[in-house]
Design a protein around this motif. Structure first.
Motif, PDB file in Angstrom:
ATOM      1  N   PRO A 148       0.719  -1.284  -0.043  1.00 20.01           N
ATOM      2  CA  PRO A 148      -0.070   0.097   0.007  1.00 20.01           C
ATOM      3  C   PRO A 148       0.889   1.125  -0.058  1.00 20.01           C
ATOM      4  CG  PRO A 148      -1.080  -1.639   1.377  1.00 20.01           C
ATOM      5  CD  PRO A 148       0.462  -2.179   1.178  1.00 20.01           C
ATOM      6  N   PRO A 149       1.985   1.389   0.665  1.00 22.24           N
ATOM      7  CA  PRO A 149       2.862   2.444   0.752  1.00 22.24           C
ATOM      8  C   PRO A 149       3.446   2.995  -0.615  1.00 22.24           C
ATOM      9  CG  PRO A 149       3.280   1.380   2.776  1.00 22.24           C
ATOM     10  CD  PRO A 149       2.335   0.593   2.049  1.00 22.24           C
ATOM     11  N   VAL A 152       0.453   4.370  -2.691  1.00 22.87           N
ATOM     12  CA  VAL A 152       0.270   5.688  -2.366  1.00 22.87           C
ATOM     13  C   VAL A 152       1.405   6.509  -3.362  1.00 22.87           C
ATOM     14  CG1 VAL A 152       0.673   7.294  -0.635  1.00 22.87           C
ATOM     15  CG2 VAL A 152      -0.684   5.397  -0.048  1.00 22.87           C
ATOM     16  N   VAL A 202      -3.756  -5.311   6.873  1.00 24.95           N
ATOM     17  CA  VAL A 202      -4.019  -4.788   5.498  1.00 24.95           C
ATOM     18  C   VAL A 202      -4.915  -5.924   4.962  1.00 24.95           C
ATOM     19  CG1 VAL A 202      -3.186  -4.198   3.207  1.00 24.95           C
ATOM     20  CG2 VAL A 202      -1.712  -3.660   5.218  1.00 24.95           C
ATOM     21  N   ASN A 260      -7.727  -3.634   6.113  1.00 21.78           N
ATOM     22  CA  ASN A 260      -7.739  -2.279   5.544  1.00 21.78           C
ATOM     23  C   ASN A 260      -8.552  -2.013   4.223  1.00 21.78           C
ATOM     24  OD1 ASN A 260      -7.141   0.455   4.628  1.00 21.78           O
ATOM     25  ND2 ASN A 260      -5.389   0.512   5.947  1.00 21.78           N
ATOM     26  N   GLN A 261      -9.642  -1.594   3.948  1.00 27.48           N
ATOM     27  CA  GLN A 261     -10.366  -1.904   2.688  1.00 27.48           C
ATOM     28  C   GLN A 261      -9.794  -0.624   1.901  1.00 27.48           C
ATOM     29  OE1 GLN A 261     -12.795  -3.945   1.287  1.00 27.48           O
ATOM     30  NE2 GLN A 261     -11.983  -5.216   2.726  1.00 27.48           N
ATOM     31  N   ARG A 262      -9.528   0.422   2.463  1.00 23.18           N
ATOM     32  CA  ARG A 262      -8.976   1.536   1.568  1.00 23.18           C
ATOM     33  C   ARG A 262      -7.561   0.947   1.123  1.00 23.18           C
ATOM     34  NH1 ARG A 262      -7.811   7.725   2.904  1.00 23.18           N
ATOM     35  NH2 ARG A 262     -10.249   7.677   2.991  1.00 23.18           N
ATOM     36  N   ALA A 263      -6.806   0.571   1.672  1.00 28.13           N
ATOM     37  CA  ALA A 263      -5.298  -0.032   1.373  1.00 28.13           C
ATOM     38  C   ALA A 263      -5.578  -1.175   0.165  1.00 28.13           C
ATOM     39  CB  ALA A 263      -4.657  -0.651   2.385  1.00 28.13           C
ATOM     40  N   ARG A 265      -8.302  -1.808  -1.806  1.00 31.95           N
ATOM     41  CA  ARG A 265      -8.963  -1.165  -3.230  1.00 31.95           C
ATOM     42  C   ARG A 265      -7.666  -0.454  -3.766  1.00 31.95           C
ATOM     43  NH1 ARG A 265     -13.010   0.794   0.016  1.00 31.95           N
ATOM     44  NH2 ARG A 265     -12.137   2.844   0.313  1.00 31.95           N
ATOM     45  N   GLU A 266      -6.839   0.243  -3.243  1.00 31.00           N
ATOM     46  CA  GLU A 266      -5.767   0.939  -3.857  1.00 31.00           C
ATOM     47  C   GLU A 266      -4.857  -0.051  -4.395  1.00 31.00           C
ATOM     48  OE1 GLU A 266      -4.366   4.684  -4.031  1.00 31.00           O
ATOM     49  OE2 GLU A 266      -6.701   4.034  -4.289  1.00 31.00           O
TER      50      GLU A 266
ATOM     51  N   SER B  30       2.595   9.945   6.283  1.00 27.55           N
ATOM     52  CA  SER B  30       1.293   9.612   5.474  1.00 27.55           C
ATOM     53  C   SER B  30       0.237   8.737   6.178  1.00 27.55           C
ATOM     54  CB  SER B  30       1.708   9.062   4.105  1.00 27.55           C
ATOM     55  OG  SER B  30       0.504   8.731   3.360  1.00 27.55           O
ATOM     56  N   ALA B  32      -2.511   8.612   4.297  1.00 27.38           N
ATOM     57  CA  ALA B  32      -3.605   8.442   3.208  1.00 27.38           C
ATOM     58  C   ALA B  32      -4.342   6.994   2.992  1.00 27.38           C
ATOM     59  CB  ALA B  32      -2.735   8.540   1.772  1.00 27.38           C
ATOM     60  N   LEU B  33      -3.858   6.039   3.855  1.00 29.29           N
ATOM     61  CA  LEU B  33      -4.378   4.742   3.824  1.00 29.29           C
ATOM     62  C   LEU B  33      -5.342   4.518   5.096  1.00 29.29           C
ATOM     63  CD1 LEU B  33      -0.940   2.887   2.987  1.00 29.29           C
ATOM     64  CD2 LEU B  33      -3.005   2.968   1.607  1.00 29.29           C
ATOM     65  N   ILE B  34      -5.493   5.508   5.884  1.00 29.54           N
ATOM     66  CA  ILE B  34      -6.530   5.410   6.879  1.00 29.54           C
ATOM     67  C   ILE B  34      -8.014   6.215   6.466  1.00 29.54           C
ATOM     68  CG2 ILE B  34      -6.909   5.834   9.217  1.00 29.54           C
ATOM     69  CD1 ILE B  34      -4.661   3.812   8.983  1.00 29.54           C
ATOM     70  N   GLU B  35      -9.065   5.403   6.496  1.00 26.39           N
ATOM     71  CA  GLU B  35     -10.497   6.057   6.213  1.00 26.39           C
ATOM     72  C   GLU B  35     -10.772   7.360   7.129  1.00 26.39           C
ATOM     73  OE1 GLU B  35     -12.243   5.025   3.916  1.00 26.39           O
ATOM     74  OE2 GLU B  35     -11.989   3.120   3.546  1.00 26.39           O
ATOM     75  N   HIS B  46       4.262   2.135   9.453  1.00 26.66           N
ATOM     76  CA  HIS B  46       5.354   1.500   8.646  1.00 26.66           C
ATOM     77  C   HIS B  46       5.836   2.071   7.565  1.00 26.66           C
ATOM     78  CE1 HIS B  46       6.900  -2.225   6.924  1.00 26.66           C
ATOM     79  NE2 HIS B  46       6.182  -2.122   5.965  1.00 26.66           N
ATOM     80  N   VAL B  47       7.346   2.034   7.450  1.00 24.07           N
ATOM     81  CA  VAL B  47       8.056   3.049   6.329  1.00 24.07           C
ATOM     82  C   VAL B  47       7.266   4.314   6.028  1.00 24.07           C
ATOM     83  CG1 VAL B  47       8.847   0.959   5.538  1.00 24.07           C
ATOM     84  CG2 VAL B  47       6.749   1.458   4.427  1.00 24.07           C
ATOM     85  N   HIS B  49       4.164   5.220   6.710  1.00 26.62           N
ATOM     86  CA  HIS B  49       3.019   5.338   6.308  1.00 26.62           C
ATOM     87  C   HIS B  49       2.077   4.713   7.605  1.00 26.62           C
ATOM     88  CE1 HIS B  49       2.964   6.201   1.952  1.00 26.62           C
ATOM     89  NE2 HIS B  49       4.303   5.766   2.354  1.00 26.62           N
ATOM     90  N   LEU B  51      -0.750   2.469   8.826  1.00 25.51           N
ATOM     91  CA  LEU B  51      -1.469   1.212   8.025  1.00 25.51           C
ATOM     92  C   LEU B  51      -2.682   0.898   8.637  1.00 25.51           C
ATOM     93  CD1 LEU B  51       1.164  -1.530   7.502  1.00 25.51           C
ATOM     94  CD2 LEU B  51      -0.018  -0.101   5.855  1.00 25.51           C
TER      95      LEU B  51
END
Lengths: 375, 78
Positions: A148-149, A152, A202, A260-263, A265-266, B30, B32-35, B46-47, B49, B51
């Motif tokens: 996921p990172p 992003v 994840v 983690n649904q957002r992760a 999906r991405e 970041s 960005a991965l959290i709702e 983690h790195v 971000h 998670l």
């Protein structure tokens, strides 16, 4: 609460160790594989094996992304880094992973290749912006935790319309590796799995269901702190004793059933499955790794630089392949602690702190020495 | 590489970024991965971000269960 110190409490660990001893049936053996390198590191660092009865054995699995990356992919990255126009961005663990004939990215850097260690994928984006005249390539490796990172980062590169940025994608998947371990003809017998912690934040708990349902293997997803591990081992012992094989979640403070649904999906939007991928120690596994989807082909370093696949034989004296499959322990390798140490690694398991050999070198060998003295 | 650490969100920034504190050490990461993220949340980092969010209630229940598991054996063994 800090969510770390509380789960390292010695008194609670002693209580759990007592509970494990009380529950473990002395008439049978319990062989549990901790898939994840983070767990391997925790077991060695906190001396957890010393707290377990002799008939409860932990087998180190292949879940260390640096350890399973084959030498051929390192050689491909090294060749890329040696191109004058390229800045290769890597996570620090990758610098000393051996490629063919003792090569590594660290040695390539010493020869003048522009290899930069980054902490975050977003550091690579910043480098691409700061160096418009150079080609910045991110060497992406890791299981579902690090994918996921990378996603992003790819979104950020798209948004900023970076034309000098690409990704050398080596992301791999946990369930196919677990499947390869179970289906292999020469793997040790396993009575259950300690499921990975942060991979599961994840992907959730559902992807492990087939191992419990179809293979009859208990799976307990565990956090990385020592008490998490001890509790997971106790839960596995209880499952074995009861004749149950279920997926249980010890790490409920961070892991849910659906992940983690957002992760998810991405990752699904940006990556697709590779037909095959070569793993160090496990060989070629179908549908076990990811590549960029055609919509993102312009960010794929393998396409931009016409990289051809390299397959390189490992050092025949190195036992990493057998160690990664749980067939051998680090001390079974004749190179361990002599030719192969964290400073001069021959095999990948000695490179990352999560590798079975590095963990045993850093923490376990002293206990071996104590045991020898005691006997 | 897979090791990740709990960190407290202390400030939300633009572009899905945030300042987190790891035992007093601040870092820009970041999210960005959290709702849904708020100041005061703890996240697995983690790195660079976030998670996952850490559920404080689940953490407390796990610790309670750990205590009970150890105590149960202590009670049956003099």
């Amino acid at each position: 609460m800090k969510y770390a110190d509380e789960f390292r409490d010695k008194e609670l660990a002693t209580g759990l160790a007592r509970a494990i001893r009380a529950k473990a049936d002395p008439a049978r053996a319990y062989r549990f594989m901790e898939f994840c390198g983070g767990h391997t590191h925790a077991i060695a660092r906190y001396g957890l094996e010393d707290m377990l009865p002799d008939n409860v054995r932990m087998i180190h699995g292949p879940g260390c992304p640096v350890c399973v990356l084959p030498a051929g992919r390192i050689d491909m990255a090294t060749a890329l880094a040696e191109r004058a126009e390229v800045i290769l961005c890597v996570y620090g663990d990758l610098m000393r992973v051996p490629g063919s004939r003792g090569s590594s990215l660290l040695k390539a850097k010493a020869r003048g290749a522009d290899v930069r260690m980054v902490y975050s994928t977003l550091d690579a984006i910043a480098l691409a912006e700061q160096n418009p005249g150079r080609e910045v390539v991110f060497f992406a490796i890791g299981f579902e935790t690090t994918t996921p990172p990378t996603a992003v980062m790819i979104r950020a590169a798209e948004k900023k319309q970076l034309s000098n940025f690409t990704v050398f994608c080596n992301h791999v998947l946990t369930p196919p590796a677990m499947r390869a371990i179970l289906d292999s003809d020469d793997t040790v017998e396993i009575d259950g799995f300690v499921g990975p912690a942060h991979v599961s934040t994840v992907i959730g708990t559902e992807p492990y269901a087939p191992f419990a349902r179809d293979d009859g293997k208990p799976v307990v997803i565990a956090g990385f702190e020592p008490l998490d591990m001890m509790q997971a081992i106790l839960m596995l012992i209880e499952q074995v004793n009861d004749g149950r094989h279920e997926v249980e979640n010890q790490y409920r403070r961070a892991v849910t059933a659906s992940g983690n649904q957002r992760a998810i999906r991405e990752v699904a939007e940006i990556f697709e499955l590779r037909d095959q991928f070569e793993w160090r120690g496990l060989g070629s596994i179908p549908a076990s790794a990811l590549k960029l989807r055609p919509a993102f082909a312009h960010l794929d370093a393998e396409l931009r630089f016409a990289m051809s696949e390299l397959v390189v034989a490992d050092n025949p004296a190195c036992e990493c392949p057998a160690i990664l499959r749980g067939l051998k322990k680090p001390v079974d390798c004749r190179l361990f602690g002599t030719a192969c140490t964290p400073e001069t690694p021959i095999g990948s398991c000695m490179v990352s702190s999560e590798g079975a050999c590095a963990a045993h070198w850093t923490y376990g060998r002293f206990r071996d020495h104590q045991r020898r003295l005691a006997s | 590489m897979c090791l990740a650490i709990p960190a407290e969100v202390i400030k939300l920034l633009a572009d899905d970024m945030a300042i987190v504190s790891i035992d007093g050490v601040s870092k820009e990461v970041s999210v960005a991965l959290i709702e849904e993220i708020a100041v005061g949340d703890y996240v697995i980092l983690h790195v660079g971000h976030a998670l996952a969010k850490i559920d404080p209630e689940e953490a407390r229940e796990t610790l309670d269960l750990l205590r009970q598991m150890g105590e149960a054996v202590a009670e049956v063994r003099p």
